[in-house]
Scaffold this motif. Structure first.
Motif, mmCIF file in Angstrom:
data_model
loop_
_atom_site.group_PDB
_atom_site.id
_atom_site.type_symbol
_atom_site.label_atom_id
_atom_site.label_comp_id
_atom_site.label_asym_id
_atom_site.label_seq_id
_atom_site.Cartn_x
_atom_site.Cartn_y
_atom_site.Cartn_z
ATOM 1 N N UNK A 45 43.181 10.065 41.010
ATOM 2 C CA UNK A 45 44.196 9.741 40.016
ATOM 3 C C UNK A 45 44.244 10.895 39.040
ATOM 4 N N UNK A 46 45.437 11.410 38.784
ATOM 5 C CA UNK A 46 45.606 12.507 37.846
ATOM 6 C C UNK A 46 46.635 12.070 36.815
ATOM 7 N N UNK A 47 46.298 12.253 35.556
ATOM 8 C CA UNK A 47 47.226 11.969 34.462
ATOM 9 C C UNK A 47 47.480 13.282 33.736
ATOM 10 N N UNK A 48 48.719 13.702 33.731
ATOM 11 C CA UNK A 48 49.095 14.934 33.052
ATOM 12 C C UNK A 48 49.817 14.529 31.778
ATOM 13 N N UNK A 49 49.223 14.876 30.655
ATOM 14 C CA UNK A 49 49.773 14.462 29.367
ATOM 15 C C UNK A 49 50.130 15.675 28.525
ATOM 16 N N UNK A 50 50.923 15.451 27.513
ATOM 17 C CA UNK A 50 51.276 16.518 26.582
ATOM 18 C C UNK A 50 52.593 16.229 25.908
ATOM 19 N N UNK A 51 52.896 17.067 24.959
ATOM 20 C CA UNK A 51 54.140 16.940 24.206
ATOM 21 C C UNK A 51 55.346 17.147 25.122
ATOM 22 N N UNK A 52 56.456 16.594 24.719
ATOM 23 C CA UNK A 52 57.699 16.765 25.478
ATOM 24 C C UNK A 52 58.062 18.244 25.555
ATOM 25 N N UNK A 53 58.479 18.669 26.747
ATOM 26 C CA UNK A 53 58.981 20.016 26.919
ATOM 27 C C UNK A 53 57.947 21.095 27.184
ATOM 28 N N UNK A 54 56.676 20.732 27.357
ATOM 29 C CA UNK A 54 55.668 21.784 27.575
ATOM 30 C C UNK A 54 55.493 22.163 29.035
ATOM 31 N N UNK A 55 56.177 21.438 29.935
ATOM 32 C CA UNK A 55 56.146 21.837 31.340
ATOM 33 C C UNK A 55 55.322 20.968 32.260
ATOM 34 N N UNK A 56 55.129 19.711 31.915
ATOM 35 C CA UNK A 56 54.346 18.813 32.778
ATOM 36 C C UNK A 56 55.049 18.606 34.119
ATOM 37 N N UNK A 57 56.330 18.310 34.077
ATOM 38 C CA UNK A 57 57.095 18.107 35.312
ATOM 39 C C UNK A 57 57.192 19.413 36.090
ATOM 40 N N UNK A 58 57.421 20.510 35.412
ATOM 41 C CA UNK A 58 57.509 21.818 36.068
ATOM 42 C C UNK A 58 56.190 22.157 36.762
ATOM 43 N N UNK A 59 55.071 21.823 36.148
ATOM 44 C CA UNK A 59 53.761 22.057 36.752
ATOM 45 C C UNK A 59 53.672 21.347 38.100
ATOM 46 N N UNK A 60 54.038 20.086 38.128
ATOM 47 C CA UNK A 60 53.966 19.319 39.367
ATOM 48 C C UNK A 60 54.969 19.847 40.387
ATOM 49 N N UNK A 61 56.167 20.202 39.946
ATOM 50 C CA UNK A 61 57.168 20.752 40.875
ATOM 51 C C UNK A 61 56.677 22.055 41.504
ATOM 52 N N UNK A 62 56.122 22.942 40.699
ATOM 53 C CA UNK A 62 55.604 24.215 41.217
ATOM 54 C C UNK A 62 54.456 23.969 42.193
ATOM 55 N N UNK A 63 53.582 23.041 41.837
ATOM 56 C CA UNK A 63 52.453 22.711 42.713
ATOM 57 C C UNK A 63 52.956 22.148 44.033
ATOM 58 N N UNK A 64 53.922 21.241 43.952
ATOM 59 C CA UNK A 64 54.473 20.631 45.169
ATOM 60 C C UNK A 64 55.058 21.701 46.096
ATOM 61 N N UNK A 65 55.799 22.642 45.514
ATOM 62 C CA UNK A 65 56.417 23.695 46.314
ATOM 63 C C UNK A 65 55.382 24.612 46.955
ATOM 64 N N UNK A 66 54.193 24.679 46.369
ATOM 65 C CA UNK A 66 53.170 25.591 46.883
ATOM 66 C C UNK A 66 52.192 24.924 47.844
ATOM 67 N N UNK A 67 52.363 23.641 48.106
ATOM 68 C CA UNK A 67 51.414 22.943 48.978
ATOM 69 C C UNK A 67 51.366 23.608 50.342
ATOM 70 N N UNK A 68 50.168 23.957 50.765
ATOM 71 C CA UNK A 68 50.003 24.614 52.049
ATOM 72 C C UNK A 68 49.486 23.682 53.120
ATOM 73 N N UNK A 69 49.477 22.405 52.840
ATOM 74 C CA UNK A 69 48.953 21.430 53.782
ATOM 75 C C UNK A 69 50.134 20.727 54.450
ATOM 76 N N UNK A 70 50.195 20.781 55.781
ATOM 77 C CA UNK A 70 51.323 20.127 56.459
ATOM 78 C C UNK A 70 51.203 18.606 56.380
ATOM 79 N N UNK A 71 52.327 17.955 56.449
ATOM 80 C CA UNK A 71 52.397 16.494 56.536
ATOM 81 C C UNK A 71 51.873 15.761 55.309
ATOM 82 N N UNK A 72 51.944 16.378 54.156
ATOM 83 C CA UNK A 72 51.626 15.666 52.924
ATOM 84 C C UNK A 72 52.831 14.798 52.591
ATOM 85 N N UNK A 73 52.589 13.529 52.333
ATOM 86 C CA UNK A 73 53.669 12.638 51.908
ATOM 87 C C UNK A 73 53.687 12.675 50.381
ATOM 88 N N UNK A 74 54.702 13.295 49.824
ATOM 89 C CA UNK A 74 54.856 13.441 48.375
ATOM 90 C C UNK A 74 56.130 12.727 47.985
#
Length: 183
Positions: A45-74
């Motif tokens: 379980x991962x909880x990413x917290x912080x003020x609005x606009x600091x890039x929490x969603x962008x962090x997850x989007x960038x991570x998702x795009x960089x996943x090198x593991x095939x067949x991950x259900x995201x």
């Protein structure tokens, strides 16, 4: 150090295209470590917290795009602060995307996953379809019975949700659920 390109037309410094995402290497490594554990059949379980606009969603989007593991259900669902969301709306979004992902798999793979989900949910599947009608594609077109007391139906719903997520995680494909802007 951030690289900048000079826009000579108006002499302003603007970020170059390579600077789309900067300075979150530590967080990306931590997400990678969590995924490694998930791939080893250890729930995380991962909880990413912080003020609005600091890039929490962008962090997850960038991570998702960089996943090198095939067949991950995201799959992701988004809460909206501006809208009054009905109960379980974000989970409905996640389940709808999950169904879309699974139904896009090759026939043999899809059939195995769906059979496993139906077996895992058993008679409780109707509780999921009662709340999330879009799951009919995975769980079948079920006859819904509402004769049980609401407290029993609610307990069955939660048990069926747990069974569904457990069954998906046991398919051999790492499962990542992303709930964006959960408040």
């Amino acid at each position: 150090m951030m690289t900048r390109a000079i826009n000579k037309q108006n002499r302003k410094l603007t970020p170059s295209p390579i600077d789309k995402f900067f300075g979150r290497e530590r967080e990306l490594r931590e997400l990678d470590r969590k995924l490694e554990r998930v791939c080893g059949n250890e729930g995380q379980f991962v909880l990413i917290t912080g003020e609005a606009g600091i890039g929490k969603t962008k962090l997850v989007q960038e991570w998702r795009e960089s996943l090198g593991i095939p067949n991950v259900i995201f799959v992701a669902g988004k809460c909206s602060e501006a809208e009054l969301n009905p109960p379980y709306k974000v989970i409905d979004d996640v389940f709808s995307e999950l169904e879309r992902v699974i139904l896009s798999y090759p026939e043999r793979q899809k059939a195995l996953i769906i059979a496993g989900l139906r077996e895992a949910c058993g008679d409780l599947a109707e509780r999921l379809v009662e709340v999330f009608p879009d799951l009919k594609g995975l769980l079948g077109d079920l006859q819904l019975s509402s004769g049980a007391p609401i407290s029993k139906r609610k307990a069955e719903f939660f048990r069926a949700t747990l069974n569904l997520l457990t069954a998906i995680s046991e398919t051999g494909y790492p499962l990542i659920l992303f709930f964006d802007n959960l408040q």
